[in-house]
Design a protein around this motif. Structure first.
Motif, PDB file in Angstrom:
ATOM      1  N   PRO A 165       0.905  -1.278  -0.018  1.00  0.00           N
ATOM      2  CA  PRO A 165      -0.046  -0.095   0.025  1.00  0.00           C
ATOM      3  C   PRO A 165       0.715   1.152  -0.009  1.00  0.00           C
ATOM      4  O   PRO A 165       1.688   1.532   0.833  1.00  0.00           O
ATOM      5  CB  PRO A 165      -0.775  -0.055   1.242  1.00  0.00           C
ATOM      6  CG  PRO A 165       0.002  -0.841   2.234  1.00  0.00           C
ATOM      7  CD  PRO A 165       0.558  -1.950   1.371  1.00  0.00           C
ATOM      8  N   ARG A 166       0.504   2.140  -0.908  1.00  0.00           N
ATOM      9  CA  ARG A 166       1.224   3.416  -0.926  1.00  0.00           C
ATOM     10  C   ARG A 166       0.620   4.477  -0.003  1.00  0.00           C
ATOM     11  O   ARG A 166       1.428   5.245   0.548  1.00  0.00           O
ATOM     12  CB  ARG A 166       1.016   4.033  -2.368  1.00  0.00           C
ATOM     13  CG  ARG A 166       1.809   5.358  -2.538  1.00  0.00           C
ATOM     14  CD  ARG A 166       1.799   6.098  -3.869  1.00  0.00           C
ATOM     15  NE  ARG A 166       2.294   4.943  -4.750  1.00  0.00           N
ATOM     16  CZ  ARG A 166       2.565   5.527  -6.017  1.00  0.00           C
ATOM     17  NH1 ARG A 166       2.131   6.609  -6.617  1.00  0.00           N
ATOM     18  NH2 ARG A 166       2.889   4.522  -6.970  1.00  0.00           N
ATOM     19  N   LEU A 167      -0.635   4.374   0.368  1.00  0.00           N
ATOM     20  CA  LEU A 167      -1.169   5.208   1.260  1.00  0.00           C
ATOM     21  C   LEU A 167      -1.657   4.420   2.523  1.00  0.00           C
ATOM     22  O   LEU A 167      -2.393   3.414   2.455  1.00  0.00           O
ATOM     23  CB  LEU A 167      -2.666   5.947   0.557  1.00  0.00           C
ATOM     24  CG  LEU A 167      -3.245   6.835   1.380  1.00  0.00           C
ATOM     25  CD1 LEU A 167      -2.498   8.176   1.410  1.00  0.00           C
ATOM     26  CD2 LEU A 167      -4.655   7.135   0.669  1.00  0.00           C
ATOM     27  N   VAL A 168      -0.752   4.745   3.531  1.00  0.00           N
ATOM     28  CA  VAL A 168      -1.173   4.000   4.740  1.00  0.00           C
ATOM     29  C   VAL A 168      -1.822   5.001   5.900  1.00  0.00           C
ATOM     30  O   VAL A 168      -2.043   6.050   5.536  1.00  0.00           O
ATOM     31  CB  VAL A 168       0.244   3.141   5.285  1.00  0.00           C
ATOM     32  CG1 VAL A 168       0.625   2.261   4.373  1.00  0.00           C
ATOM     33  CG2 VAL A 168       1.194   4.497   5.522  1.00  0.00           C
ATOM     34  N   PHE A 169      -2.007   4.375   7.190  1.00  0.00           N
ATOM     35  CA  PHE A 169      -2.652   5.263   8.340  1.00  0.00           C
ATOM     36  C   PHE A 169      -1.737   4.907   9.298  1.00  0.00           C
ATOM     37  O   PHE A 169      -1.654   3.736   9.741  1.00  0.00           O
ATOM     38  CB  PHE A 169      -4.143   4.895   8.556  1.00  0.00           C
ATOM     39  CG  PHE A 169      -4.833   6.026   9.020  1.00  0.00           C
ATOM     40  CD1 PHE A 169      -5.331   7.049   8.408  1.00  0.00           C
ATOM     41  CD2 PHE A 169      -4.992   5.914  10.578  1.00  0.00           C
ATOM     42  CE1 PHE A 169      -5.791   8.031   9.204  1.00  0.00           C
ATOM     43  CE2 PHE A 169      -5.606   6.878  11.227  1.00  0.00           C
ATOM     44  CZ  PHE A 169      -6.037   7.974  10.780  1.00  0.00           C
ATOM     45  N   GLU A 170      -1.190   6.068  10.023  1.00  0.00           N
ATOM     46  CA  GLU A 170      -0.451   5.912  11.361  1.00  0.00           C
ATOM     47  C   GLU A 170      -1.136   6.763  12.187  1.00  0.00           C
ATOM     48  O   GLU A 170      -1.391   7.835  12.174  1.00  0.00           O
ATOM     49  CB  GLU A 170       1.110   6.533  10.817  1.00  0.00           C
ATOM     50  CG  GLU A 170       1.782   5.854   9.815  1.00  0.00           C
ATOM     51  CD  GLU A 170       3.060   6.216   9.341  1.00  0.00           C
ATOM     52  OE1 GLU A 170       3.882   5.991   8.462  1.00  0.00           O
ATOM     53  OE2 GLU A 170       3.467   7.507  10.173  1.00  0.00           O
ATOM     54  N   VAL A 171      -0.795   6.098  13.442  1.00  0.00           N
ATOM     55  CA  VAL A 171      -0.984   6.900  14.695  1.00  0.00           C
ATOM     56  C   VAL A 171       0.350   7.163  15.572  1.00  0.00           C
ATOM     57  O   VAL A 171       0.809   6.036  15.854  1.00  0.00           O
ATOM     58  CB  VAL A 171      -1.913   5.830  15.566  1.00  0.00           C
ATOM     59  CG1 VAL A 171      -2.440   6.651  16.865  1.00  0.00           C
ATOM     60  CG2 VAL A 171      -3.061   5.426  14.971  1.00  0.00           C
ATOM     61  N   PRO A 172       0.799   8.248  15.654  1.00  0.00           N
ATOM     62  CA  PRO A 172       2.044   8.672  16.458  1.00  0.00           C
ATOM     63  C   PRO A 172       1.581   8.100  18.030  1.00  0.00           C
ATOM     64  O   PRO A 172       0.674   8.535  18.668  1.00  0.00           O
ATOM     65  CB  PRO A 172       2.248   9.993  16.235  1.00  0.00           C
ATOM     66  CG  PRO A 172       1.124  10.290  15.097  1.00  0.00           C
ATOM     67  CD  PRO A 172      -0.010   9.553  14.936  1.00  0.00           C
TER      68      PRO A 172
END
Length: 401
Positions: free
Chosen positions: A194-201
């Motif tokens: 996946p090029r677009l991911v979702f991150e939680v710092p």
């Protein structure tokens, strides 16, 4: 076809064979898998994906694996790569793939000093093309920005990002100038990862910070699950068949098919945990003893990043919110372990509230994290017009698979 792993004998610092090619004082040569894994366990400037671990080579059947190391003038190991080779049916040439790698100093202004030895080695193996995915962020959008931008026909790419990462932008420019092509831009196949991911710092945040970062709906659902008696925890490999059965329910409900049997998940669990105990964990949510949700969590070799990799949930008792409870448990455990980033992997770029895809994005936005566009995957034919034809054939073959 069974994958074989190239593991030369002898310590990593020995040089039983001549270096492949010099580059700015560095040399490149095959290394044992053990030396590769040991290098990754120490914190590095370059992030290390689980897809670049020696253990991942044992997960990927049908690919031949090779472990490579860059050495400085003092013969110290300074960079690594897991290369997976796929042979095109009917020919003796291979396609070389470095998923979310290699692990090198991407900030080095002389990037060719790292990549040219790699390309020289791959040509020597007979590879006709190479694909790699630098593990770097390119653009970022906060949850608040994307919620405010949602609307009919809208996509994340239409929205001005909150941040453009200088290093990611610079590496993309350098690769393009060197003749690399970004996957999907030339009409060929898109990224495999996946090029677009979702991150939680997570860095510098307490559990209270994580809780207040959730939106109101998420907090309400986590509380609802607790009141209903949903129990979360981790279970061993004996729970993998139940997880896989639940995954099939999820695939049918949401209209996708990963095409992976139970043996794949057993192999993934065994291989990653054999290399590093606890590298992959199976989290479960049960209500009155019944399994309602199960998610896999993978930890980076240096512990700085964790990935929510695969999620499954039942069609019934959704009102007790098992998936919210499970994600909250996983977030808290990741924060307590000292990880800096909780990576929820891929998300769609669809911001149209009427689309089905937006539902998944909206669910992840509720955690208060951010959407991250990575530099993406890049490809380079290695020599001649014949190799370009083989390259097109490999794209067609992988697309059919």
């Amino acid at each position: 076809m069974t994958m074989t792993t190239h593991q030369p004998t002898g310590p990593a610092s020995a040089a039983p064979e001549p270096p492949v090619r010099p580059g700015e004082g560095r040399t490149l040569r095959p290394i044992p898998a053990e030396a590769h894994a040991a290098f990754q366990r120490v914190g590095r400037a370059c992030p290390v994906s689980f897809l670049q671990t020696p253990a991942w080579a044992r997960v990927k059947q049908g690919w031949r694996a090779e472990h490579l190391g860059w050495f400085d003038g003092r013969q110290c190991l300074v960079g690594t790569a897991l290369v997976l080779y796929r042979q095109l049916p009917g020919v003796r040439r291979s396609f070389a793939y470095l998923p979310e790698g290699p692990c090198v100093d991407w900030a080095d202004p002389r990037l060719d000093g790292w990549l040219e030895p790699l390309l020289g080695h791959l040509r020597g193996t007979g590879a006709f093309a190479v694909r790699m995915g630098p593990p770097l962020a390119y653009r970022r959008w906060t949850a608040a920005t994307l919620k405010g931008a949602a609307g009919p026909g809208r996509r994340i790419g239409d929205v001005l990002p909150d941040l453009v990462e200088p290093l990611g932008a610079a590496v993309a420019d350098r690769l393009r100038d060197a003749g690399w092509h970004r996957c999907g831009e030339d009409g060929q196949g898109g990224d495999a990862q996946p090029r677009l991911v979702f991150e939680v710092p997570l860095a510098g945040r307490s559990r209270d910070d994580l809780w207040t970062g959730l939106n109101q709906e998420w907090r309400r659902n986590v509380k609802k699950a607790a009141r209903a008696g949903v129990r979360t925890g981790t279970e061993g490999p004996e729970a993998l068949p139940a997880f896989h059965a639940l995954l099939r329910v999820t695939e049918l409900r949401d209209g996708f098919d990963l095409g992976r049997g139970l043996d794949y998940y057993r192999r993934q669990y065994a291989a990653l945990n054999a290399e590093r105990p606890g590298a992959v964990r199976l989290y479960t949510a049960r209500h009155e003893g019944e399994l309602l949700a199960a998610h896999t969590l993978v930890t980076a070799p240096d512990g700085q990043r964790v990935w929510y990799l695969t999620g499954a949930s039942a069609d019934h008792r959704r009102e007790v919110r098992p998936s919210n409870a499970l994600q909250w448990r996983m977030l808290c455990d990741a924060q307590a372990s000292g990880a800096a980033v909780y990576d929820m992997r891929g998300v769609p770029d669809d911001l149209d509230p009427a689309s089905r895809a937006y539902g998944l994005l909206r669910w992840k936005l509720g955690t208060g994290g951010e959407a991250v566009e990575t530099v993406g995957e890049w490809e380079l034919p290695l020599q001649g017009a014949v190799n370009k034809a083989l390259h097109r054939g490999m794209h067609a073959y992988l697309t059919r698979r």
